[in-house]
Scaffold this motif. Sequence first.
Motif, PDB file in Angstrom:
ATOM      1  N   GLY A  16      20.231  82.733   7.894  1.00 37.52           N
ATOM      2  CA  GLY A  16      20.160  81.282   7.804  1.00 37.52           C
ATOM      3  C   GLY A  16      21.498  80.588   7.710  1.00 37.52           C
ATOM      4  O   GLY A  16      21.547  79.369   7.565  1.00 37.52           O
ATOM      5  N   TRP A  92      15.703  76.348  13.536  1.00 36.76           N
ATOM      6  CA  TRP A  92      14.308  76.694  13.299  1.00 36.76           C
ATOM      7  C   TRP A  92      13.389  75.661  13.922  1.00 36.76           C
ATOM      8  O   TRP A  92      13.178  74.588  13.389  1.00 36.76           O
ATOM      9  N   PRO A 175      12.679  82.994   8.122  1.00 37.27           N
ATOM     10  CA  PRO A 175      13.462  81.962   7.455  1.00 37.27           C
ATOM     11  C   PRO A 175      13.635  82.240   5.967  1.00 37.27           C
ATOM     12  O   PRO A 175      12.771  82.856   5.329  1.00 37.27           O
ATOM     13  N   CYS A 176      14.758  81.794   5.435  1.00 38.01           N
ATOM     14  CA  CYS A 176      15.052  81.955   4.008  1.00 38.01           C
ATOM     15  C   CYS A 176      14.677  80.675   3.272  1.00 38.01           C
ATOM     16  O   CYS A 176      15.315  79.637   3.462  1.00 38.01           O
ATOM     17  N   ALA A 177      13.638  80.765   2.471  1.00 40.83           N
ATOM     18  CA  ALA A 177      13.176  79.592   1.742  1.00 40.83           C
ATOM     19  C   ALA A 177      14.025  79.360   0.497  1.00 40.83           C
ATOM     20  O   ALA A 177      14.615  80.287  -0.061  1.00 40.83           O
ATOM     21  N   ALA A 183      18.566  73.336  -1.374  1.00 36.10           N
ATOM     22  CA  ALA A 183      18.807  72.949   0.014  1.00 36.10           C
ATOM     23  C   ALA A 183      19.676  71.694   0.084  1.00 36.10           C
ATOM     24  O   ALA A 183      20.598  71.602   0.898  1.00 36.10           O
ATOM     25  N   SER A 238      12.443  71.257  10.101  1.00 29.29           N
ATOM     26  CA  SER A 238      11.924  72.305   9.225  1.00 29.29           C
ATOM     27  C   SER A 238      12.775  72.373   7.959  1.00 29.29           C
ATOM     28  O   SER A 238      13.975  72.090   7.992  1.00 29.29           O
ATOM     29  N   TYR A 240      13.972  74.863   6.706  1.00 31.69           N
ATOM     30  CA  TYR A 240      14.961  75.938   6.852  1.00 31.69           C
ATOM     31  C   TYR A 240      16.131  75.539   7.746  1.00 31.69           C
ATOM     32  O   TYR A 240      17.098  76.286   7.868  1.00 31.69           O
ATOM     33  N   ASP A 241      16.038  74.359   8.366  1.00 32.82           N
ATOM     34  CA  ASP A 241      16.981  73.974   9.418  1.00 32.82           C
ATOM     35  C   ASP A 241      18.214  73.257   8.867  1.00 32.82           C
ATOM     36  O   ASP A 241      18.672  72.264   9.427  1.00 32.82           O
TER      37      ASP A 241
END
Length: 265
Positions: A16, A92, A175-177, A183, A238, A240-241
């Motif tokens: 990510g 993503w 994806p890494c949450a 974030a 997203s 993750y983006d």
Amino acid sequence: MVTAIGGIDPKVVPAGGCAAWPLPPGPTGARFARGVLRAVFGELRMPAVVAYDAAVALSELATNVHVHAYGGVVPACPPIAGLPELWAYVRWRVRPEVVFAVYDSAPWHGPVPDGRLRPPPYAEGGRGFEVVDALTAEYGGEWGMYRTRSRLGAGPVPGKAVYFTVPVPAGLVTPCACTARRAAEEIHALLAARGLGPLQLAIGYGMAVICVRAGMHVWVREGSISYRAPGLGVVRHSPYDRVEVVERIVRHCADLDAVPEDGRR
């Protein structure tokens, strides 16, 4: 999120993060770029045929930097910052895509190149973007050019990036949450590292807001990342983006900053 700088560390890409390397500003740049791509694609477990075609496309972008940004001559006294860079990360979408971009700080001249505009039959060059256009279309990716800022060196330098994407087959990346707070903190740090600010970060329960400048905000929630920029309305991504959102914000700011200079976006 980890950012790799300098050596080839492809593990940060499927995790990510965004990897960035100085791209040699000479004829060896294309070979270096191919080596990076093979390392990243190996980590992503991409099919060999896709890696081969993507390496051809990336070679064209690296060669264009050498030919057009420096006129085919390696600078005797290169600047401390603003030299060509190679970037790689995953963005993503419904189907994830790996993004490769080549940055340079050469002035922006003329219209954005279009691979569909063919050079005359007798021309000895000018077909690099044609090749990139054909190869990305083959795999359902995209390519383009945009204003941005550098990632490496003593400080961010305005310039441009030419990029292309290659879709990643299902199941090869996960994806890494993370929480909305984490974030938002990552996005805030990445924007500050690109020279944007002063930034205002407000963190609440399950949501955070980053004020980049007047009319430009980023909302980070547990299930999405959204941003608003002048003339665009609200764009949703997203959760993750994070790297892609930061790159788009940097791009919008670079376009806005360029308006007084040339009167167009």
